[in-house]
Design an enzyme around this catalytic site. Structure first.
Site, PDB file in Angstrom:
ATOM      1  N   ASP A  38       0.975  -1.147  -0.153  1.00 59.64           N
ATOM      2  CA  ASP A  38      -0.032  -0.045   0.005  1.00 59.64           C
ATOM      3  C   ASP A  38       0.931   1.214  -0.088  1.00 59.64           C
ATOM      4  OD1 ASP A  38      -1.588   2.205   0.524  1.00 59.64           O
ATOM      5  OD2 ASP A  38      -2.685   1.215   2.414  1.00 59.64           O
ATOM      6  N   TYR A  63      -5.533   7.283  -7.845  1.00 62.22           N
ATOM      7  CA  TYR A  63      -6.767   7.571  -7.763  1.00 62.22           C
ATOM      8  C   TYR A  63      -7.263   8.057  -8.985  1.00 62.22           C
ATOM      9  CZ  TYR A  63     -11.350   9.097  -5.758  1.00 62.22           C
ATOM     10  OH  TYR A  63     -12.686   9.471  -5.700  1.00 62.22           O
ATOM     11  N   THR A  64      -8.048   7.381  -9.912  1.00 63.03           N
ATOM     12  CA  THR A  64      -8.566   7.807 -11.308  1.00 63.03           C
ATOM     13  C   THR A  64     -10.025   8.348 -11.323  1.00 63.03           C
ATOM     14  OG1 THR A  64      -8.619   5.539 -11.925  1.00 63.03           O
ATOM     15  CG2 THR A  64      -6.548   6.694 -12.327  1.00 63.03           C
ATOM     16  N   ASP A 104      -2.577  13.935 -18.808  1.00 60.23           N
ATOM     17  CA  ASP A 104      -2.770  15.216 -19.631  1.00 60.23           C
ATOM     18  C   ASP A 104      -3.757  15.974 -18.974  1.00 60.23           C
ATOM     19  OD1 ASP A 104      -4.679  13.285 -19.810  1.00 60.23           O
ATOM     20  OD2 ASP A 104      -5.490  14.270 -21.607  1.00 60.23           O
ATOM     21  N   TYR A 127      -8.790  15.769  -9.667  1.00 63.31           N
ATOM     22  CA  TYR A 127      -7.947  14.933 -10.132  1.00 63.31           C
ATOM     23  C   TYR A 127      -6.730  15.282 -10.766  1.00 63.31           C
ATOM     24  CZ  TYR A 127      -6.037  11.140 -13.395  1.00 63.31           C
ATOM     25  OH  TYR A 127      -5.296  10.276 -13.938  1.00 63.31           O
ATOM     26  N   LYS A 131      -2.700  14.784  -9.414  1.00 62.00           N
ATOM     27  CA  LYS A 131      -1.773  14.264 -10.118  1.00 62.00           C
ATOM     28  C   LYS A 131      -0.717  15.091 -10.173  1.00 62.00           C
ATOM     29  CE  LYS A 131      -1.601  10.773 -11.715  1.00 62.00           C
ATOM     30  NZ  LYS A 131      -1.046   9.750 -11.299  1.00 62.00           N
TER      31      LYS A 131
END
Length: 283
Positions: A38, A63-64, A104, A127, A131
């Site tokens: 993890d 996390y997407t 992107d 998101y 990222k």
């Protein structure tokens, strides 16, 4: 090949890496389970690093869920920022090279030009923000890293646009798909291949690189291509973003310039429709 650990091995890219490792007969690679490795559990990670002493760590854990992230900002930040930071620190301590997958969505995407690695980042959703924060934490904590920004990832594994369209195509007679968001689909098997190519090269041309398949399309044209290749008879209607309201905003144009990765690693990148045909044939 060097000793490699893949974090996030259960996701679609992780599963593509596993399949490709078998095809290429890469022996020295480890795919720990999520509980075992993890990325938010530093002690557990330390144990994995101690046991494996990896030369390369591939981070596919992320996390997407783009819309859900608007409501679960803390969780998205933990996985995408803190998780990346944890791995970067350990890679630095153990002198491992980190290969980290980004997106992107770190760009605003409001200008129709090819996006380069040096263009100004300006995420317009949680998101993308988390990222980008992960990318920055990697830069602060290690010098041995390859950050690969990719877009519109799909494969035979996990949940993705291609599999969703094929499911809807079997259930419905007609469908509306957004036509004014422009980008490039990326077959996760192609991304997995370039990751192994970078490792095999032994290169130390560290930095941020853009990788997607070649070409440009809209979600509408992508959907049309999926149904065309899969021979699904369904009516598809193009609609503007304004007609399909989502929690998170998306970049209108996020086509990336791949010159840097081509020049650094002699990467030959397939055209998106050719890769899509391969994926659908396997499905």
């Amino acid at each position: 090949m060097s000793k490699i650990i893949v974090f996030g091995a259960g996701g679609q890219l992780g599963q593509c890496l596993r399949e490709l490792a078998n095809q290429r007969n890469i022996q020295d690679i480890y795919f720990p389970t999520e509980t075992e490795a993890d990325i938010l559990n530093v002690e557990a990670l330390k144990q994995v690093f101690d046991q494996q002493k990896p030369e390369y760590c591939i981070n596919c854990a992320a996390y997407t869920a783009v819309d859900k992230a608007e409501d679960e900002k803390d969780l998205a930040e933990k996985v995408n920022k803190t998780g990346a930071e944890n791995l970067a620190k350990l890679c630095n301590e153990y002198q491992s090279t980190l290969i980290h997958v980004s997106t992107d969505f770190v760009f605003e995407g409001n200008t129709p030009k090819l996006l380069t690695e040096t263009d100004v980042t300006f995420p317009i959703n949680v998101y993308g923000e988390t990222k980008l924060a992960g990318e920055k934490d990697i830069l602060l904590n290690t010098t041995r890293y390859f950050i690969l920004r990719t877009s519109w990832l799909y494969s035979e594994y996990g949940n993705n646009f291609v599999k969703t369209m094929l499911r809807l195509g079997a259930e419905k007679d007609e469908l509306k798909v957004i036509a004014d968001q422009i980008g490039t689909p990326t077959y996760a098997m192609d991304l997995a291949a370039v990751i192994f190519d970078i490792i095999e090269s032994g290169s130390n041309k560290y930095g941020v690189y853009h990788y997607s398949n070649e070409g440009v399309t809209s979600w509408y044209d992508f959907a049309k291509a999926i149904f065309d290749i899969a021979k699904v008879n369904i009516k598809v209607y193009p609609v503007p973003t304004s007609e399909y309201v989502t929690k998170a905003k998306r970049p209108a144009f996020s086509v990336m310039d791949k010159s840097a990765i081509k020049n650094a690693f002699q990467a030959s990148i397939p055209y998106w429709r050719e890769s899509l045909e391969k994926c659908i044939a396997k499905l």
